[in-house]
Scaffold this motif. Sequence first.
Motif, PDB file in Angstrom:
ATOM      1  N   HIS A 185      97.820  45.331 -12.629  1.00 52.32           N
ATOM      2  CA  HIS A 185      99.088  45.280 -11.539  1.00 52.32           C
ATOM      3  C   HIS A 185      98.255  44.803 -10.465  1.00 52.32           C
ATOM      4  O   HIS A 185      97.071  45.264 -10.077  1.00 52.32           O
ATOM      5  CB  HIS A 185      99.629  46.845 -11.243  1.00 52.32           C
ATOM      6  CG  HIS A 185     100.140  47.229 -12.136  1.00 52.32           C
ATOM      7  ND1 HIS A 185     101.454  47.251 -12.494  1.00 52.32           N
ATOM      8  CD2 HIS A 185      99.759  48.038 -13.169  1.00 52.32           C
ATOM      9  CE1 HIS A 185     101.776  47.954 -13.537  1.00 52.32           C
ATOM     10  NE2 HIS A 185     101.071  48.570 -14.074  1.00 52.32           N
ATOM     11  N   LYS A 186      98.872  43.794  -9.703  1.00 46.90           N
ATOM     12  CA  LYS A 186      98.502  43.313  -8.364  1.00 46.90           C
ATOM     13  C   LYS A 186      98.427  44.312  -7.363  1.00 46.90           C
ATOM     14  O   LYS A 186      99.245  45.241  -7.109  1.00 46.90           O
ATOM     15  CB  LYS A 186      99.678  42.096  -8.321  1.00 46.90           C
ATOM     16  CG  LYS A 186      99.191  41.465  -6.780  1.00 46.90           C
ATOM     17  CD  LYS A 186      99.900  40.212  -6.435  1.00 46.90           C
ATOM     18  CE  LYS A 186      99.700  39.556  -5.173  1.00 46.90           C
ATOM     19  NZ  LYS A 186     100.784  38.414  -4.800  1.00 46.90           N
ATOM     20  N   ASN A 187      97.360  44.395  -6.541  1.00 49.51           N
ATOM     21  CA  ASN A 187      97.215  45.195  -5.354  1.00 49.51           C
ATOM     22  C   ASN A 187      96.556  44.360  -4.354  1.00 49.51           C
ATOM     23  O   ASN A 187      95.616  43.675  -4.190  1.00 49.51           O
ATOM     24  CB  ASN A 187      96.140  46.335  -5.791  1.00 49.51           C
ATOM     25  CG  ASN A 187      96.135  47.438  -4.781  1.00 49.51           C
ATOM     26  OD1 ASN A 187      96.996  48.290  -4.870  1.00 49.51           O
ATOM     27  ND2 ASN A 187      94.936  47.413  -4.052  1.00 49.51           N
ATOM     28  N   GLU A 188      97.395  44.537  -3.081  1.00 53.26           N
ATOM     29  CA  GLU A 188      96.848  44.179  -1.872  1.00 53.26           C
ATOM     30  C   GLU A 188      96.417  45.136  -0.922  1.00 53.26           C
ATOM     31  O   GLU A 188      97.074  45.941  -0.566  1.00 53.26           O
ATOM     32  CB  GLU A 188      97.965  43.368  -1.011  1.00 53.26           C
ATOM     33  CG  GLU A 188      98.646  42.331  -2.034  1.00 53.26           C
ATOM     34  CD  GLU A 188     100.105  41.731  -1.812  1.00 53.26           C
ATOM     35  OE1 GLU A 188     100.092  41.178  -0.399  1.00 53.26           O
ATOM     36  OE2 GLU A 188     100.927  41.763  -2.266  1.00 53.26           O
ATOM     37  N   LEU A 189      95.176  44.816  -0.357  1.00 51.01           N
ATOM     38  CA  LEU A 189      94.462  45.887   0.423  1.00 51.01           C
ATOM     39  C   LEU A 189      94.249  45.259   1.976  1.00 51.01           C
ATOM     40  O   LEU A 189      93.719  43.908   1.866  1.00 51.01           O
ATOM     41  CB  LEU A 189      93.119  46.430  -0.075  1.00 51.01           C
ATOM     42  CG  LEU A 189      92.458  47.313   0.830  1.00 51.01           C
ATOM     43  CD1 LEU A 189      93.139  48.625   0.976  1.00 51.01           C
ATOM     44  CD2 LEU A 189      91.143  47.558   0.178  1.00 51.01           C
ATOM     45  N   ILE A 190      94.516  45.949   2.928  1.00 47.28           N
ATOM     46  CA  ILE A 190      94.185  45.603   4.308  1.00 47.28           C
ATOM     47  C   ILE A 190      93.483  46.879   4.764  1.00 47.28           C
ATOM     48  O   ILE A 190      93.793  47.853   4.755  1.00 47.28           O
ATOM     49  CB  ILE A 190      95.207  45.382   5.135  1.00 47.28           C
ATOM     50  CG1 ILE A 190      96.097  44.178   4.756  1.00 47.28           C
ATOM     51  CG2 ILE A 190      94.876  45.074   6.679  1.00 47.28           C
ATOM     52  CD1 ILE A 190      97.528  43.929   5.461  1.00 47.28           C
ATOM     53  N   ALA A 191      92.322  46.595   5.445  1.00 54.15           N
ATOM     54  CA  ALA A 191      91.334  47.687   6.026  1.00 54.15           C
ATOM     55  C   ALA A 191      90.532  46.955   7.193  1.00 54.15           C
ATOM     56  O   ALA A 191      90.178  46.023   7.124  1.00 54.15           O
ATOM     57  CB  ALA A 191      90.412  48.404   4.946  1.00 54.15           C
ATOM     58  N   GLY A 192      90.689  47.875   8.209  1.00 55.78           N
ATOM     59  CA  GLY A 192      90.039  47.694   9.527  1.00 55.78           C
ATOM     60  C   GLY A 192      89.627  48.538  10.373  1.00 55.78           C
ATOM     61  O   GLY A 192      89.830  49.847  10.276  1.00 55.78           O
ATOM     62  N   ALA A 193      88.926  48.313  11.668  1.00 54.73           N
ATOM     63  CA  ALA A 193      88.492  49.039  12.406  1.00 54.73           C
ATOM     64  C   ALA A 193      88.808  48.378  13.916  1.00 54.73           C
ATOM     65  O   ALA A 193      88.585  47.396  13.805  1.00 54.73           O
ATOM     66  CB  ALA A 193      87.106  49.641  12.459  1.00 54.73           C
ATOM     67  N   ARG A 194      88.975  49.167  14.985  1.00 53.72           N
ATOM     68  CA  ARG A 194      88.953  48.677  16.430  1.00 53.72           C
ATOM     69  C   ARG A 194      88.388  49.643  17.335  1.00 53.72           C
ATOM     70  O   ARG A 194      88.404  50.740  17.353  1.00 53.72           O
ATOM     71  CB  ARG A 194      90.583  48.724  16.588  1.00 53.72           C
ATOM     72  CG  ARG A 194      91.585  48.006  15.670  1.00 53.72           C
ATOM     73  CD  ARG A 194      92.614  47.543  16.114  1.00 53.72           C
ATOM     74  NE  ARG A 194      93.599  48.607  16.880  1.00 53.72           N
ATOM     75  CZ  ARG A 194      94.614  48.565  17.362  1.00 53.72           C
ATOM     76  NH1 ARG A 194      95.251  47.211  17.616  1.00 53.72           N
ATOM     77  NH2 ARG A 194      95.348  49.579  17.951  1.00 53.72           N
ATOM     78  N   PHE A 195      87.308  48.713  17.675  1.00 52.47           N
ATOM     79  CA  PHE A 195      86.411  49.409  18.832  1.00 52.47           C
ATOM     80  C   PHE A 195      86.608  48.774  20.105  1.00 52.47           C
ATOM     81  O   PHE A 195      86.355  47.659  20.379  1.00 52.47           O
ATOM     82  CB  PHE A 195      85.150  49.536  18.542  1.00 52.47           C
ATOM     83  CG  PHE A 195      84.622  50.150  17.280  1.00 52.47           C
ATOM     84  CD1 PHE A 195      84.786  51.568  16.972  1.00 52.47           C
ATOM     85  CD2 PHE A 195      84.564  49.353  15.855  1.00 52.47           C
ATOM     86  CE1 PHE A 195      84.301  52.062  15.555  1.00 52.47           C
ATOM     87  CE2 PHE A 195      84.527  49.865  14.829  1.00 52.47           C
ATOM     88  CZ  PHE A 195      84.562  51.218  14.628  1.00 52.47           C
TER      89      PHE A 195
END
Length: 830
Positions: free
Chosen positions: A394-404
């Motif tokens: 199955h297709k999977n799209e991930l967005i992950a991030g951080a903000r300082f």
Amino acid sequence: MPRNRLALGASVIALVLAQASHADAQETLPTIEIGKQKQRAGRSPRPGDAPASTPSVTAEPGSGLPGSNLEGAPLFTRGGGSLVAPSIPKVRAELRRNVGSIGFIDANTPEQQTRYISDLRDALKDAPGVFAESRYGQELRLSIRGSNLTRDFHMRGLELLQDGIPMTFADGGGDTYSIDPHYYRAIEIYKGGNGLTYGSSTLGGAINFISPTAYTAISPNYLNVEGGSFDTIRGQAQASRIFGDFDVLLNGSYSHSTGFRGHSSSNYLHVNGNVGYRFGNRIETRFYFGVYDTSQQIPGTLDLNQTLTAPWTSLPPFIASPWQGGFSGNQGRYQQNYRIANKTTFDFDFGRLDVNSWYVGQYLYHPIFVVLQQNTDNWGVTPRFTSTHDILGHKNELIAGARFWGESGTDKWWTNINGVMANPLGPSGVANLFGPPGFTPYQLGFPPFSWNALSQLGVLNTCIPGAFQFPSGNQVCPGFVNVGQNPQLRNNVFGAFNAEAYFEDRFHILPNLVGMVGLKYMSDRRSSAALGGIPFEPIPGNASRTYHGVMPKVGLMLEAAPDIQAFTDLTFARDVPDLIDLTQTIFPPRPPWIANPNGTFGYQMNPLKAQKAWTWEVGSRGKWDRFTWDITYYYSRIWDELLKFNVDPASGVFSTTLNAPNTVHQGVELGGGVEVLRNLRGPDAGDYVKISQIWDLNLFSFVGDRVYGGNWLPAIPRNVLRTIVSYNSNDGFYIGPQVDWVPTGAYVDYANTLRAPGYALIGLQAGIKTPNGLEVYVDARNLGNVHYVSDVISVANAQRPVDNAFPAGNPQAFYPGNGASIYSGLKYRF
């Protein structure tokens, strides 16, 4: 910064770039036509052109906005975008993958190109769900789903981004003065919790302004001259060039207007640009820079009768005058902003990593009820990783991030005498019943708590026994400004720092069914300190507050057809009070031995809680045959909503912020259109008549409040409608009559005793593009010269003013809208 030198320098650089690229641009630039681009006839293809066989890419119907055909182009060519700055069709396709309500505005549409875009209202007024209403100059109320609802200046509760990099200050506050709305290539709108795509978790969401680059600009070179009513004149120049792996774009604009109202003259200088370099096809870095100079007079508010009979008026204390000796007069905003940012993108086999960093410096000289003088620094780093891969087929799209990101600055207040930092000549003349000899307690000034008494403002019982001034003989009282002493009223520093992490995952349960989950954690700190050392604020102190929270998100999207989507999601939002909210009533800080109003001792911040909200939305967007639509219903249950009220709007003094225990924001965001007629000029002519409709239903109310029960919340009208009937032809002609209709205006007070009247405004846009790149347009507004209320300042109860600060039922709480006006522009692209 000398405005004329900066404008001259920007213009020279832009013209040099334009001249450098002129010969090549004459041959490689496609002719720009309404609705499409095509290769200019009579010359052979050049490097950087799209191959003749490249299929056209239609505008994504998921944006809910009118579509247009744009020729595709390979990466790293004009029109094809680059790694850091993708092509506009690709940006729209990425945006459409969001499981939730979004919006998109393309600058290369006839609606935008035939409009005088002076502020964000002009740029955003065709977007459903976005409430943008002008006050004066570029000052406006900007709100999505009731964010920033009763803030009577600038903004909070909605993040502004440039190319995914925050433009909002780290404390959550901000303004729109450093945004040139005519510069950006496109605008993405992420409503509510859908802003998590870039790490936003506010009630309103996020708006992302996408800069043009040499790869995505509508044309390599661009010149524009516009003018019209209220002595308005604006000039703009842009040039871009690609030199192998290196590219550069520079844009500069200057605008002037005396304004519709008295004391509302403005001068804006904006210089924007970016420089990119690619290290092969998998690594690219791009530097963005901007310099923004603002000079804006503040006309202030009027009462309702003045607004409807003489809306061009501006009254004391906002204007320069001898009234009250000039105290708090000649109000205005004069600021310079400097911005530099970098985005570096790494394209790996397993995903893409964007590393963003930025610095923004601001100097502000702001004569209002005092002279505010601030120096502010904002900086930050935001890594963001995206990946598309398979999980169990199955297709999977991930967005992950951080903000300082952080903020620090100095905050100095001075007595304002007609816009100048100065000390008044002496006490107000009112009998001194409680204070020391030669002083007047601020309660007894004229009028009470006003600017004339402000320089004498003091805290009782602060005199030092046996201590006297020399040579006056007056007793030394640190809580008072002694006549002839330093006019400085505040000597503070402030700071903010945010550490945040987030992710959003979209799993394709079926090829046409997407499940989404997301989460964000934040730790946001706000701090403020009084340095002391001045007569009015001799005692130092400091305070800080830290807000923690976790914000989850879950949703589902069905793609019923390639051009039709339906979605629903549930998100949690958390809005942290900004530094203005937290420090506005600490004036002056009390000595350690005198209790604060809440019974505590020492310097402290206002005890405000973070605003929390669960929002559920359900909607659909798409295109079928002649129809396009974008409709969403949302329901937000809010705890501790940050609401403001003003004791006396005529004073120009800040409103007070409080937490409302329970409120609800719900409504409908509708944007739709239908091409009612096609091919009027003959078979396959490509021209059409289209009816477009925007409708925002805003139902915002208290829930069981102990004072206001279930009253409606003030500031934003219940219904806001916009209708456009347009004709568009493929030979470059566009005309679009339009109506902006507010059936009933917004409530002014929480008690629901006074509301603004409704109005209907008729306007017309028309323009034509010629094959040689010349464009002419006319934008006529409020053709009936209707006197109407554009925005209001909220009060608690219009019939029962606090301390009788204004006549019952008649607060000076209304911003008049502009009268009849017409603008015209001449543009040249080459």
